[in-house]
Write a protein that holds these residues in place. Structure first.
Motif, short mmCIF file in Angstrom:
data_model
loop_
_atom_site.label_atom_id
_atom_site.label_comp_id
_atom_site.label_asym_id
_atom_site.label_seq_id
_atom_site.Cartn_x
_atom_site.Cartn_y
_atom_site.Cartn_z
N ASP A 1 0.84 -1.18 0.00
CA ASP A 1 0.00 0.00 0.00
C ASP A 1 0.89 1.25 0.00
O ASP A 1 1.93 1.28 0.67
CB ASP A 1 -0.90 0.00 1.24
N ALA A 2 0.45 2.25 -0.75
CA ALA A 2 1.25 3.47 -0.87
C ALA A 2 1.45 4.16 0.47
O ALA A 2 2.41 4.92 0.64
CB ALA A 2 0.59 4.41 -1.87
N SER A 3 0.56 3.93 1.44
CA SER A 3 0.71 4.57 2.75
C SER A 3 1.94 4.09 3.50
O SER A 3 2.37 4.72 4.47
CB SER A 3 -0.54 4.33 3.59
N TYR A 4 2.54 2.98 3.05
CA TYR A 4 3.74 2.45 3.71
C TYR A 4 5.01 2.83 2.96
O TYR A 4 6.09 2.33 3.26
CB TYR A 4 3.66 0.93 3.84
N ALA A 5 4.90 3.71 1.97
CA ALA A 5 6.04 4.04 1.13
C ALA A 5 7.19 4.64 1.93
O ALA A 5 8.36 4.33 1.69
CB ALA A 5 5.62 4.99 0.01
N GLU A 6 6.87 5.51 2.87
CA GLU A 6 7.93 6.15 3.66
C GLU A 6 8.70 5.13 4.48
O GLU A 6 9.94 5.17 4.53
CB GLU A 6 7.34 7.23 4.56
N ALA A 7 7.98 4.21 5.14
CA ALA A 7 8.64 3.18 5.94
C ALA A 7 9.48 2.26 5.07
O ALA A 7 10.54 1.78 5.48
CB ALA A 7 7.60 2.38 6.72
N LEU A 8 9.02 2.01 3.84
CA LEU A 8 9.71 1.08 2.95
C LEU A 8 10.87 1.71 2.20
O LEU A 8 11.72 0.99 1.65
CB LEU A 8 8.71 0.50 1.93
N ALA A 9 10.94 3.03 2.17
CA ALA A 9 11.97 3.71 1.37
C ALA A 9 13.39 3.23 1.68
O ALA A 9 14.16 2.92 0.75
CB ALA A 9 11.85 5.22 1.54
N PRO A 10 13.81 3.15 2.96
CA PRO A 10 15.18 2.67 3.23
C PRO A 10 15.40 1.24 2.77
O PRO A 10 16.50 0.88 2.34
CB PRO A 10 15.30 2.80 4.76
N VAL A 11 14.37 0.40 2.88
CA VAL A 11 14.49 -0.99 2.46
C VAL A 11 14.70 -1.07 0.95
O VAL A 11 15.59 -1.76 0.46
CB VAL A 11 13.23 -1.79 2.86
N LEU A 12 13.86 -0.35 0.21
CA LEU A 12 13.91 -0.41 -1.25
C LEU A 12 15.18 0.24 -1.80
O LEU A 12 15.66 -0.13 -2.87
CB LEU A 12 12.67 0.26 -1.83
N ALA A 13 15.72 1.20 -1.06
CA ALA A 13 16.96 1.85 -1.50
C ALA A 13 18.13 0.89 -1.49
O ALA A 13 19.08 1.03 -2.27
CB ALA A 13 17.26 3.06 -0.62
N GLN A 14 18.06 -0.12 -0.62
CA GLN A 14 19.17 -1.06 -0.46
C GLN A 14 19.07 -2.25 -1.40
O GLN A 14 20.07 -2.87 -1.72
CB GLN A 14 19.22 -1.58 0.97
N ARG A 15 17.86 -2.60 -1.85
CA ARG A 15 17.71 -3.80 -2.67
C ARG A 15 16.67 -3.59 -3.76
O ARG A 15 15.47 -3.61 -3.53
CB ARG A 15 17.35 -5.01 -1.80
N PRO A 16 17.12 -3.39 -4.98
CA PRO A 16 16.19 -3.27 -6.09
C PRO A 16 15.42 -4.58 -6.29
O PRO A 16 15.98 -5.67 -6.13
CB PRO A 16 17.09 -2.96 -7.29
N LEU A 17 14.14 -4.46 -6.59
CA LEU A 17 13.28 -5.62 -6.79
C LEU A 17 12.94 -5.77 -8.27
O LEU A 17 12.96 -4.80 -9.03
CB LEU A 17 11.99 -5.47 -5.98
N ARG A 18 12.58 -6.98 -8.65
CA ARG A 18 12.20 -7.22 -10.05
C ARG A 18 10.85 -6.60 -10.37
O ARG A 18 10.56 -6.28 -11.52
CB ARG A 18 12.19 -8.72 -10.32
N ALA A 19 10.00 -6.48 -9.36
CA ALA A 19 8.69 -5.85 -9.56
C ALA A 19 8.27 -5.15 -8.28
O ALA A 19 8.38 -5.72 -7.20
CB ALA A 19 7.65 -6.90 -9.96
N LEU A 20 7.80 -3.92 -8.40
CA LEU A 20 7.32 -3.14 -7.27
C LEU A 20 5.97 -2.55 -7.66
O LEU A 20 5.88 -1.77 -8.61
CB LEU A 20 8.31 -2.03 -6.91
N ILE A 21 4.93 -2.95 -6.94
CA ILE A 21 3.58 -2.53 -7.28
C ILE A 21 2.96 -1.84 -6.08
O ILE A 21 2.82 -2.45 -5.00
CB ILE A 21 2.73 -3.75 -7.70
N TRP A 22 2.61 -0.56 -6.25
CA TRP A 22 1.97 0.19 -5.17
C TRP A 22 0.46 0.13 -5.33
O TRP A 22 -0.07 0.22 -6.44
CB TRP A 22 2.41 1.65 -5.19
#
Length: 530
Positions: A123-144
């Motif tokens: 959910d897009a409401s968790y984008a801020e919490a997830l930002a540090p996680v996603l910055a460290q590991r690119p994913l093959r698919a990211l769907i908000w």
């Protein structure tokens, strides 16, 4: 028929067929598309519409290049979209990695790293919490879901609503369930289509729910119990009256509003409901059976008498299935006897069966093919350590009476259960140890008025530090989920230790008179400062 034979019949279960959840859903979408699967506020979700949405999302994920066996994390709120996502992954053999929506900081980073996540639906409401996680590991698919670019809406709009071209087999792994991390870092329990169907079948046995009946659905879907209820509603052709979250004050009103005949409880649910002021809703709800695990024995009869329900207690765990034992006789405080799929034993430290009345470790051995412990994701050492001579070691304590009924007697593992959530001591302690003024930390559980446990943390401060509890809790607040925040804080100069210098947690005092209490302090840890 003798009492023993009656009891044996009560826990006898049919085998778990090779027919997968995907095949059951495909068939029901044809045979019964108009039946109501779930209501959520004013929204009514019929099975045919649910199945079509599931197929669209599954086909869209395949079109994005994901393939069976890829690991997809879900971080979604309690909403029908979450249900659709869970079933879409299961239909095509994508491996679901549930993520607790309360996680932040290192606790949120951990499942992505440990379980090698390939893709994320969040959910897009968790984008801020997830930002540090996603910055460290690119994913093959990211769907908000939601937000400026609603990728989930695009999945739902995929043109192909037909059953997907690929599907899992009954023993293919389709989920990794994080364990409670009872002896260190949380471990990923491998779950097959078969084991994920067996737990819901046990729910149907314990509840004796009949097709067309309604269950109040309040459970979080990142929790295995919530997913089991979703699947039970498919297998048993039940209807779910879904609410956004559990409410102790409105529990019986919500049950009455959705027409539920059965309600589920976990851990502190019943103590919390029992603490509410008495009122007419206590008996006007229409619920006949309250089923679950963790009803405090001393509250068993008070709950039944006040609310006019029958308690149905069982025992299960992430490593096996939702319920391995069920109590169908109503014996107060008992978790019952094992289903015919399992053999249970109470054992000593050397693996020898103990006599009736003796407390030891509760162990299980699967008697049905495919229902044993399937192991931990990429952790052979922990998998081997969990087994002994073919028996799975739960780490929980129990005793058995002369009749063969089992009674839960506590947890031998290094975790506590707080408000229905298993909390790893390791997870909390590792965050605390990042504080520059904390030399050592040790977490234990202390009795809670709600029937489970509260967190008490012991801190050995760094030399020269005058760290205070309020400053420590303010520092912790942005670094761990609310349910992991310690309630009680005590400072020590030294810890009792084993010869190998491990802290002897059993010797740490459980009393709460000599320590700081968050609830009585009036502190809001989220306020700035510290």
């Amino acid at each position: 028929m003798s009492a023993d034979l009656l009891e044996a019949a009560a826990v006898a279960m049919p085998g778990v067929a090779d027919t997968t959840l995907r095949q059951v859903m495909d068939a029901q979408a044809i045979s019964d598309p108009d039946r109501i699967y779930c209501t959520f506020g004013d929204q009514v979700l019929r099975f045919g519409a649910l199945d079509a949405a599931v197929n669209r999302v599954a086909n869209a994920l395949l079109a994005r290049g994901l393939r069976p066996g890829d690991r997809v994390a879900l971080m979604l709120p309690s909403h029908p979209d979450h249900i659709v996502s869970i079933f879409a992954l299961a239909k095509v053999g994508l491996v679901r990695v549930p993520v607790n929506t309360s996680l932040v900081g290192p606790s949120l980073d951990y499942p992505f790293e440990a379980f090698a996540v390939d893709a994320l639906i969040a959910d897009a409401s968790y984008a801020e919490a997830l930002a540090p996680v996603l910055a460290q590991r690119p994913l093959r698919a990211l769907i908000w879901r939601g937000g400026a670019e609603d990728g989930f809406a695009a999945l739902l709009a995929h043109p192909d609503a037909a059953p997907p071209a690929v599907q899992p087999g009954p023993d293919d792994i389709i989920a990794i369930t994080p364990s409670s991390g009872t002896t260190g870092a949380p471990k990923g329990v491998l779950k097959s289509d078969r084991t994920l169907r067996a737990g819901p079948m046990a729910i149907l046995r314990l509840t004796e729910a009949q097709p067309g009946e309604t269950l109040l659905f309040w459970e979080a879907m990142h929790h295995g119990a919530g997913v089991a209820v979703l699947i039970a509603a498919v297998l048993g052709r039940l209807q779910l009256g879904m609410v956004e979250r559990f409410s102790a004050s409105r529990f019986w009103q919500q049950a009455a509003q959705v027409g539920a005949a059965r309600v589920h409880y976990l851990g502190s649910v019943l103590p919390m409901v029992l603490k509410q002021p008495e009122g007419p809703a206590d008996r006007s709800h229409g619920v006949r059976i309250a089923w679950g695990g963790g009803c405090p024995p001393e509250l068993w009869r008070p709950v039944e008498e006040r609310f006019g329900v029958e308690i149905r207690e069982g025992y299960g765990l992430s490593e096996l299935i939702t319920f391995c034992t069920v109590n169908m006789t109503g014996k107060t405080g008992s978790i019952g006897r094992p289903l015919s799929w399992f053999e249970a034993a109470v054992m000593d430290a050397e693996g020898r069966a103990l006599p009736p009345g003796a407390v030891g470790e509760l162990c299980f051995r699967a008697l049905a093919p495919g229902l044993g412990f399937l192991g931990y994701f990429r952790n052979d050492a922990a998998t081997a350590d969990a087994m002994r001579d073919g028996w799975f070691r739960t780490g929980d304590l129990a005793r058995q009476d002369e009749d063969g009924d089992l009674f839960f007697a506590g947890r031998a593992k290094d975790s506590i259960r707080r408000r229905g959530i298993n909390i790893s001591a390791w997870e909390v302690e590792r965050v605390l140890l990042d504080h520059p003024e904390v030399e050592e930390a040790a977490l234990i559980g202390v009795p809670s008025a709600l029937g489970e446990e509260e967190i008490k943390i012991f801190i050995r401060r760094a030399q020269g530090s005058d760290l205070q509890p309020d400053a420590l809790l303010r520092w912790c607040a942005p670094r761990m989920p609310r349910f992991q925040l310690p309630r009680f804080v005590a400072f020590v100069d030294e810890f009792p230790r084993t010869p190998t210098q491990r802290i002897r947690k059993l010797e740490l005092p459980r009393d709460i008179q000599d320590c700081w209490d968050l609830e009585s302090s009036g502190l809001n840890p989220a306020q700035k400062g510290g």
